[in-house]
Write an enzyme that holds these catalytic residues in place. Structure first.
Site, PDB file in Angstrom:
ATOM      1  N   LYS A   3       0.869  -1.177   0.000  1.00  0.00           N
ATOM      2  CA  LYS A   3       0.000   0.000   0.000  1.00  0.00           C
ATOM      3  C   LYS A   3       0.905   1.227   0.000  1.00  0.00           C
ATOM      4  CE  LYS A   3      -4.522   0.915   0.514  1.00  0.00           C
ATOM      5  NZ  LYS A   3      -5.699   0.217   0.011  1.00  0.00           N
ATOM      6  N   GLY A  29     -26.253   1.758   3.145  1.00  0.00           N
ATOM      7  CA  GLY A  29     -25.382   2.461   2.199  1.00  0.00           C
ATOM      8  C   GLY A  29     -25.672   2.014   0.777  1.00  0.00           C
ATOM      9  N   VAL A  30     -26.239   2.935  -0.010  1.00  0.00           N
ATOM     10  CA  VAL A  30     -26.569   2.565  -1.397  1.00  0.00           C
ATOM     11  C   VAL A  30     -25.805   3.474  -2.363  1.00  0.00           C
ATOM     12  CG1 VAL A  30     -28.746   1.370  -1.018  1.00  0.00           C
ATOM     13  CG2 VAL A  30     -28.761   3.860  -1.138  1.00  0.00           C
ATOM     14  N   GLY A  31     -24.468   3.484  -2.168  1.00  0.00           N
ATOM     15  CA  GLY A  31     -23.593   4.215  -3.085  1.00  0.00           C
ATOM     16  C   GLY A  31     -23.284   3.349  -4.292  1.00  0.00           C
ATOM     17  N   VAL A  68     -21.467   0.570  -4.772  1.00  0.00           N
ATOM     18  CA  VAL A  68     -21.621  -0.884  -4.640  1.00  0.00           C
ATOM     19  C   VAL A  68     -23.055  -1.239  -4.252  1.00  0.00           C
ATOM     20  CG1 VAL A  68     -20.815  -2.944  -3.426  1.00  0.00           C
ATOM     21  CG2 VAL A  68     -19.186  -1.146  -4.004  1.00  0.00           C
ATOM     22  N   TYR A  94     -25.803   0.186  -4.765  1.00  0.00           N
ATOM     23  CA  TYR A  94     -26.743   0.341  -5.885  1.00  0.00           C
ATOM     24  C   TYR A  94     -26.869  -0.975  -6.663  1.00  0.00           C
ATOM     25  CZ  TYR A  94     -28.575   1.841 -10.418  1.00  0.00           C
ATOM     26  OH  TYR A  94     -29.334   1.945 -11.569  1.00  0.00           O
TER      27      TYR A  94
HETATM   28  P1  NAD Z   1     -19.740   4.996  -1.856  1.00  0.00           P
HETATM   29  O1  NAD Z   1     -19.074   6.129  -1.189  1.00  0.00           O
HETATM   30  O2  NAD Z   1     -20.088   5.110  -3.287  1.00  0.00           O
HETATM   31  O3  NAD Z   1     -21.071   4.593  -1.068  1.00  0.00           O
HETATM   32  C1  NAD Z   1     -21.177   4.605   0.319  1.00  0.00           C
HETATM   33  C2  NAD Z   1     -22.566   5.073   0.639  1.00  0.00           C
HETATM   34  O4  NAD Z   1     -22.747   5.000   2.046  1.00  0.00           O
HETATM   35  C3  NAD Z   1     -22.827   6.527   0.229  1.00  0.00           C
HETATM   36  O5  NAD Z   1     -24.018   6.597  -0.531  1.00  0.00           O
HETATM   37  C4  NAD Z   1     -22.945   7.270   1.564  1.00  0.00           C
HETATM   38  O6  NAD Z   1     -23.851   8.347   1.510  1.00  0.00           O
HETATM   39  C5  NAD Z   1     -23.433   6.161   2.472  1.00  0.00           C
HETATM   40  N1  NAD Z   1     -23.184   6.374   3.889  1.00  0.00           N
HETATM   41  C6  NAD Z   1     -22.137   7.000   4.470  1.00  0.00           C
HETATM   42  N2  NAD Z   1     -22.281   7.010   5.805  1.00  0.00           N
HETATM   43  C7  NAD Z   1     -23.428   6.350   6.071  1.00  0.00           C
HETATM   44  C8  NAD Z   1     -24.105   6.007   7.250  1.00  0.00           C
HETATM   45  N3  NAD Z   1     -23.652   6.357   8.457  1.00  0.00           N
HETATM   46  N4  NAD Z   1     -25.267   5.309   7.159  1.00  0.00           N
HETATM   47  C9  NAD Z   1     -25.759   4.956   5.953  1.00  0.00           C
HETATM   48  N5  NAD Z   1     -25.156   5.263   4.802  1.00  0.00           N
HETATM   49  C10 NAD Z   1     -24.004   5.946   4.852  1.00  0.00           C
HETATM   50  O7  NAD Z   1     -18.785   3.735  -1.616  1.00  0.00           O
HETATM   51  P2  NAD Z   1     -18.827   2.353  -2.400  1.00  0.00           P
HETATM   52  O8  NAD Z   1     -17.814   2.395  -3.473  1.00  0.00           O
HETATM   53  O9  NAD Z   1     -20.224   1.988  -2.712  1.00  0.00           O
HETATM   54  O10 NAD Z   1     -18.264   1.370  -1.282  1.00  0.00           O
HETATM   55  C11 NAD Z   1     -19.092   0.937  -0.209  1.00  0.00           C
HETATM   56  C12 NAD Z   1     -18.236   0.208   0.821  1.00  0.00           C
HETATM   57  O11 NAD Z   1     -17.582  -0.903   0.193  1.00  0.00           O
HETATM   58  C13 NAD Z   1     -17.119   1.083   1.398  1.00  0.00           C
HETATM   59  O12 NAD Z   1     -16.933   0.726   2.738  1.00  0.00           O
HETATM   60  C14 NAD Z   1     -15.901   0.678   0.589  1.00  0.00           C
HETATM   61  O13 NAD Z   1     -14.706   0.869   1.318  1.00  0.00           O
HETATM   62  C15 NAD Z   1     -16.176  -0.784   0.349  1.00  0.00           C
HETATM   63  N6  NAD Z   1     -15.521  -1.294  -0.873  1.00  0.00           N
HETATM   64  C16 NAD Z   1     -15.823  -0.767  -2.086  1.00  0.00           C
HETATM   65  C17 NAD Z   1     -15.202  -1.257  -3.229  1.00  0.00           C
HETATM   66  C18 NAD Z   1     -15.537  -0.714  -4.590  1.00  0.00           C
HETATM   67  O14 NAD Z   1     -15.227  -1.374  -5.598  1.00  0.00           O
HETATM   68  N7  NAD Z   1     -16.175   0.437  -4.710  1.00  0.00           N
HETATM   69  C19 NAD Z   1     -14.243  -2.302  -3.126  1.00  0.00           C
HETATM   70  C20 NAD Z   1     -13.958  -2.825  -1.854  1.00  0.00           C
HETATM   71  C21 NAD Z   1     -14.603  -2.319  -0.728  1.00  0.00           C
END
Ligand code: NAD
Length: 372
Positions: free
Chosen positions: A80, A180-182, A184, A186
């Site tokens: 990292k 959390g519906v960001g 992933v 979604y």
């Molecule tokens: P993102 O930022 O797109 O989505 C996270 C969502 O969580 C956002 O919509 C945010 O508003 C919401 N959120 C934040 N705080 C919150 C709370 N207290 N309660 C409810 N919702 C809350 O992130 P992502 O890319 O969708 O990733 C989601 C998780 O998966 C993260 O923890 C990330 O580290 C992990 N992850 C993601 C990937 C990837 O490919 N994107 C890979 C490995 C791990």
């Protein structure tokens, strides 16, 4: 601070500090373990309060990457990098090209990628200086947004967990609580709804919640109520540390399986879940789809290959549950054991001498011709 005790404590091989006064670059690269292959791990930019905090973070994160790559069956080690600085004001082309030139000196022992506060554009700058970067723009052979692959891997992990718990992999037969519906979340909600499941969702971004209610017919739940629902599967996709002393007694689910990193606030929580008969799918194995997808860039990106490999997360989770049963340990410990067993077994095979064209057989030296 006794630096070598500090670094050696978790078995790190190499820690490198890079500095460039003109671009302002201050970077630390940590290579934890390269038994399985070059150390791959993202480049995080953060306004760390102290240099010690940055060092601590990079040591912790790089070790996590060793386990994640190993458990995922990748021929990669763990590493990292962290950049100390403010991502809003300290970024420039020179900054990232300087980083690219520096990591090139590591001779391929470390391969970088996007992480918190770094972007595809930043990777493209690094790519100007070194091949040891993945997550570049698709125009350069990059793999694009990893979230659909992370979501697919999470869905496969849910299926493996349903099979373990109920002997049935039919996603549509159950109710899910997705926190959390960001990016992933979604894709997970979309798949679950397509399979006919009941899906409860929450997010601090209310617009996002409304969009998913409208688009997929998910049901909105207030932020703090997501722990108290009757859903059989809790799917954390927002933050780390959500399984903690305050939430654990509220969970009524049978399974916790989501994409968030570091879901267990402490390892005690992993034991507590086990004691409550709640099946916990270890987060770093569940969410490895993004890493697997980006790693495929190293052989020439191919989305079909990526889908096949990410789909295999089902089998990995199944193996973790088997080790958990075999050794009577909770799944979060079984995941670590699977990773350690793979590193140890493959490390053993490397003790056998096989002729490598790069290996010098004698004391002969290459003559370097210097033009006059
Ligand atoms: P993102 O930022 O797109 O989505 C996270 C969502 O969580 C956002 O919509 C945010 O508003 C919401 N959120 C934040 N705080 C919150 C709370 N207290 N309660 C409810 N919702 C809350 O992130 P992502 O890319 O969708 O990733 C989601 C998780 O998966 C993260 O923890 C990330 O580290 C992990 N992850 C993601 C990937 C990837 O490919 N994107 C890979 C490995 C791990």
């Amino acid at each position: 601070m006794n630096l070598f005790d500090y670094i050696g404590d978790k078995g790190h091989e190499q820690v490198v500090f890079f500095n460039c006064n003109t671009s302002g670059l201050k970077a630390i690269v940590a290579i934890h373990n390269t038994t399985l292959g070059p150390a791959l791990g993202g480049l995080r930019m953060w306004n760390y309060e102290t240099e010690e905090a940055a060092l601590k973070d990079v040591l912790r994160l790089s070790r996590g990457m060793t386990y994640k790559a190993a458990v995922s069956g990748l021929n990669l080690g763990g590493g990292k990098a962290v950049l100390i600085g403010d991502p809003k004001t300290d970024k420039s082309e020179a900054f990232f090209r300087s980083f690219g030139r520096f990591i090139n000196t590591l001779g391929g022992r470390y391969i970088t990628a996007e992480d918190v506060n770094t972007t595809v554009e930043d990777m493209d700058h690094i790519y100007q200086e070194t091949d040891n970067v993945v997550g570049v723009h698709p125009a350069h052979g990059g793999s694009g947004d990893p979230s659909p692959y992370t979501a697919f891997g999470t869905i496969r992990s849910i299926e493996a967990s349903l099979n373990k718990k109920y002997g049935n992999t039919n996603l549509g037969d159950y109710t899910y609580a997705v926190q959390g519906v960001g990016h992933v979340g979604y894709h997970i909600v979309k798949t679950l709804r397509e399979k006919g499941a009941k899906v409860l969702i929450t997010d601090i971004n209310q617009t996002r919640v409304n969009d998913l209610v409208h688009e997929f017919g998910a049901e909105a739940v207030p932020l703090n109520d997501i722990y108290d629902t009757d859903a059989q599967i809790f799917v954390p996709c927002a933050l780390g540390g959500v399984i903690n002393e305050n939430t654990i007694d509220r969970l009524k689910c049978d399974i916790v399986c989501g994409s968030s990193n570091n879901q267990l606030e402490t390892s005690k929580m992993g034991h507590e879940l086990e004691a409550r008969n709640i099946l916990y799918a270890p987060d770093y194995a569940v969410n490895a789809g993004g890493l697997i997808n980006v790693a495929i860039e190293l052989q020439g990106y191919d989305s079909d290959r990526s889908n096949r490999m990410v789909s295999n997360i089902y089998n990995i989770i199944e193996r973790i549950y088997k080790i958990s049963d075999r050794d009577s340990i909770p799944p979060f410990e079984a995941a670590n054991r699977l990773a350690e067993e793979r590193i140890a077994a493959l490390g053993e095979t490397k003790k056998v001498y096989t002729r490598n064209p790069l290996t010098r057989l004698t004391g002969r030296r290459r003559t370097i011709q210097v033009e006059a």
